[in-house]
Design an enzyme around this catalytic site. Structure first.
Site, PDB file in Angstrom:
ATOM      1  N   ARG A  39     -10.208 -11.583   1.184  1.00  0.00           N
ATOM      2  CA  ARG A  39     -11.053 -12.607   0.555  1.00  0.00           C
ATOM      3  C   ARG A  39     -10.357 -13.973   0.525  1.00  0.00           C
ATOM      4  O   ARG A  39     -11.012 -15.009   0.542  1.00  0.00           O
ATOM      5  CB  ARG A  39     -11.468 -12.133  -0.848  1.00  0.00           C
ATOM      6  CG  ARG A  39     -10.332 -11.863  -1.771  1.00  0.00           C
ATOM      7  CD  ARG A  39     -10.751 -11.071  -3.017  1.00  0.00           C
ATOM      8  NE  ARG A  39     -10.875  -9.634  -2.742  1.00  0.00           N
ATOM      9  CZ  ARG A  39     -11.213  -8.749  -3.661  1.00  0.00           C
ATOM     10  NH1 ARG A  39     -11.481  -9.125  -4.899  1.00  0.00           N
ATOM     11  NH2 ARG A  39     -11.296  -7.473  -3.350  1.00  0.00           N
ATOM     12  N   LYS A  60       0.852  -1.183   0.000  1.00  0.00           N
ATOM     13  CA  LYS A  60       0.000   0.000   0.000  1.00  0.00           C
ATOM     14  C   LYS A  60       0.890   1.237   0.000  1.00  0.00           C
ATOM     15  O   LYS A  60       1.767   1.356   0.850  1.00  0.00           O
ATOM     16  CB  LYS A  60      -0.881   0.014   1.254  1.00  0.00           C
ATOM     17  CG  LYS A  60      -2.043  -0.965   1.206  1.00  0.00           C
ATOM     18  CD  LYS A  60      -2.945  -0.826   2.407  1.00  0.00           C
ATOM     19  CE  LYS A  60      -4.050  -1.852   2.393  1.00  0.00           C
ATOM     20  NZ  LYS A  60      -5.029  -1.652   1.306  1.00  0.00           N
TER      21      LYS A  60
HETATM   22  N1  BES Z   1      -8.199  -3.946   3.832  1.00  0.00           N
HETATM   23  C1  BES Z   1      -8.405  -3.489   2.523  1.00  0.00           C
HETATM   24  C2  BES Z   1      -9.738  -2.765   2.325  1.00  0.00           C
HETATM   25  C3  BES Z   1      -9.956  -1.513   3.117  1.00  0.00           C
HETATM   26  C4  BES Z   1      -9.849  -0.279   2.504  1.00  0.00           C
HETATM   27  C5  BES Z   1     -10.346  -1.558   4.423  1.00  0.00           C
HETATM   28  C6  BES Z   1     -10.097   0.872   3.215  1.00  0.00           C
HETATM   29  C7  BES Z   1     -10.590  -0.404   5.132  1.00  0.00           C
HETATM   30  C8  BES Z   1     -10.468   0.816   4.527  1.00  0.00           C
HETATM   31  C9  BES Z   1      -8.354  -4.651   1.537  1.00  0.00           C
HETATM   32  O1  BES Z   1      -7.583  -5.738   1.902  1.00  0.00           O
HETATM   33  C10 BES Z   1      -7.768  -4.099   0.294  1.00  0.00           C
HETATM   34  O2  BES Z   1      -6.627  -3.732   0.309  1.00  0.00           O
HETATM   35  N2  BES Z   1      -8.568  -4.045  -0.765  1.00  0.00           N
HETATM   36  C11 BES Z   1      -8.149  -3.504  -1.997  1.00  0.00           C
HETATM   37  C12 BES Z   1      -8.636  -4.446  -3.069  1.00  0.00           C
HETATM   38  C13 BES Z   1      -8.069  -4.147  -4.404  1.00  0.00           C
HETATM   39  C14 BES Z   1      -6.616  -4.568  -4.445  1.00  0.00           C
HETATM   40  C15 BES Z   1      -8.858  -4.910  -5.407  1.00  0.00           C
HETATM   41  C16 BES Z   1      -8.800  -2.134  -2.155  1.00  0.00           C
HETATM   42  O3  BES Z   1      -9.930  -1.961  -1.728  1.00  0.00           O
HETATM   43  O4  BES Z   1      -8.148  -1.244  -2.662  1.00  0.00           O
HETATM   44 ZN    ZN Z   2      -5.513  -5.479   1.333  1.00  0.00          ZN
END
Ligand code: BES
Ligand code: ZN
Ligand code: ZN
Length: 490
Positions: free
Chosen positions: A347, A272
């Site tokens: 997931r 991230k």
């Molecule tokens: N933990 C995150 C989602 C999230 C985002 C939780 C903001 C709380 C606040 C999840 O694991 C993630 O990183 N999702 C990605 C998915 C993408 C790579 C398809 C996202 O939402 O950007």
């Molecule tokens: Zn994630």
């Protein structure tokens, strides 16, 4: 601090601070309010005239009552339009009153609010929840005690009769909400898969719940390749937590709650970037927090329902043995997944957790997960997304959320969108196109459920509040513990 309902009225109560809720249009001082005003030497009329108090929700005023009167301070709290009166109106009013009473350093407080739906028990429960949650403050990580510790010793809910049972119920629910908040707010160097398992174990012992923890080797034997793929970069061992509440006698139904338990989400090798919210990714176990928070409440409420509480806990980290983008993982139902993005890890952990859960033979499964940023884009910070394969289950959850004052909105499980998760080499990818990202995430989870009625709640927006809002102070919200408890106990 003690909360108690009473037969006393605004005219018979005496003490420090008296809070009275008024609707828009109810600010003309007549009837009982006029009588009270007379007792308080006209202070209420003056207060209304000298402030902008108009009864709108969020408009609250307080003033000192001069002279020798039975009440030291009078507080007027806006309840909004009568047409919009809901159970949550009294819960939110309870929070607003409690915060104001705290800042006024009140020692004793009386609350006079309208009864919702002719139901004094539900009204007392909601006010108690609002008061308790607004006064909760997490000081575990501060070195200094509070500058202004709470002076409030007693809260009396006027004209509601004896509501001891409803108040105890509210306190047990808040106990669960607060347990969830504390798990979620604890940083990733304090709350890991191991310390989460320990905290759950202590809670299970306290409340007599059964606990099974599957270690990495156990998960390997069960073929949980998706979950273990996420866990493999961490120096901290994964803990697959399975907690069970069993009622005395034959359960009326068997339910399961599954929570995403990623104790820190770095994104993995799809790291991230800064500005993406990485610094709050300790909250990526918000689903697990709510799951075990609900367990703590349910263990005390003792419904005649068997409930399983499950989380595949781990961190999502980077290291020399991290999974690579493009790796193919095999989940415990035999399905293969091409990991085209290591940041879509929730997931993967849930896939194996859902397969495990369905084997328990329960009547319904609900999972909770801080799953997608896309859900936050769609519904914002206040509303969680709901997906379900079963209309009855979806309706039950919507009713439970309405009573709990936690907003959820049903979204479509549009099967066609799963085409976006086609892999050339494996059964599916873990990420589809950007569009409809919260829907494809839900469709991915659906691949790991065969026939049990299932619902998925994406709490990415609602698990955390950047600032104080409603009953929530800034930080972890414990969403949706109240909904889960209402659902299980309905
Ligand atoms: N933990 C995150 C989602 C999230 C985002 C939780 C903001 C709380 C606040 C999840 O694991 C993630 O990183 N999702 C990605 C998915 C993408 C790579 C398809 C996202 O939402 O950007
Ligand atoms: Zn994630
Ligand atoms: Zn995540």
């Amino acid at each position: 601090m003690q909360i108690q309902a009473t037969d006393k009225t605004t005219l018979t109560w005496s003490g420090d601070t008296l809070a009275v809720g008024l609707f828009v249009g109810g600010v003309t001082v007549t009837g009982e309010l006029a009588e009270l005003d007379e007792k308080l030497a006209g202070t209420i009329k003056e207060l209304i005239a000298e402030t902008d108090f108009d009864g709108k929700a969020g408009n609250n005023v307080v003033t000192r009552v001069g002279g020798d009167t039975p009440v030291r301070k009078i507080m007027l709290v806006g309840l909004g339009e009568t047409d919009h009166f809901k159970l949550d109106t009294v819960r939110l009013a309870g929070s607003a009153i409690a915060r104001l009473a705290k800042s006024q350093r009140s020692k004793s407080l009386a609350i006079s609010l309208p009864i919702f739906d002719n139901n004094p028990a539900l009204t007392a429960q909601a006010i108690t929840e609002g008061v308790t949650l607004a006064l909760y403050e997490d000081r575990r990580f501060k070195s200094e005690p509070e500058e202004h510790p709470l002076k409030l010793e007693s809260v009396e809910l006027l004209e509601l009769g004896n509501q001891d049972a409803a108040i105890t119920k509210a306190q047990q629910i808040c106990d669960g909400v607060i347990f969830a908040k504390e798990l979620v707010a604890a940083p990733a160097n304090s709350l890991t898969s191991v310390t989460l398992a320990n905290a759950v174990e202590a809670m299970a012992t306290e409340h007599g719940l059964e606990l099974e923890i599957l270690e990495k080797e156990d998960c390997e034997k069960l073929g949980m390749g998706a979950y273990l793929g996420v866990a493999q970069a961490s120096d901290i061992p994964p803990k697959f937590i399975h907690l069970t509440y069993k009622p005395d006698g034959t359960p009326r139904r068997k339910l399961a709650i599954v929570g995403k338990g990623v104790t820190f989400d770095s994104g993995g090798l799809n790291l991230k970037p800064s500005g993406s919210g990485i610094e709050t990714m300790k909250m990526d176990m918000g689903g697990a927090g709510a799951t075990f928070g609900a367990a703590k409440a349910i263990a005390q409420l003792k419904p005649d329902v068997e409930v399983h509480f499950i989380s595949a806990a781990t961190e999502n980290m980077i290291s020399g043995h991290a999974m690579h983008p493009g790796d193919i993982l095999t989940a415990s139902n035999g399905k293969t997944i091409e990991v085209n993005n290591t940041d879509a890890e929730g997931r993967l952990t849930l896939a194996d957790a859902l397969v495990f859960t369905e084997k328990l033979g329960v009547d319904a499964i609900v999972d909770l997960a801080t799953l997608t940023g896309a859900c936050v884009i769609a519904l914002g910070d206040d509303i969680a997304g709901l997906w379900s394969t079963d209309d009855l289950l979806a309706e039950q959850l919507k009713t439970a959320s309405e009573i709990g004052g936690e907003k959820i909105w049903q979204m479509p499980l549009e099967d066609k969108y799963f085409e976006g998760m086609k892999s050339e080499i494996a059964d599916m990818t873990n990420v589809g196109p950007r569009q409809g990202g919260s829907i494809t995430a839900a469709l991915f989870l659906k691949q790991f459920i065969q026939e049990t009625p299932w619902a998925h709640i994406d709490i990415a927006g609602t698990a955390w509040a950047d600032k104080e809002s409603g009953v929530n102070n800034a930080g972890a919200t414990g969403f949706p513990v109240r909904t889960l408890v209402n659902w299980v106990c309905s």
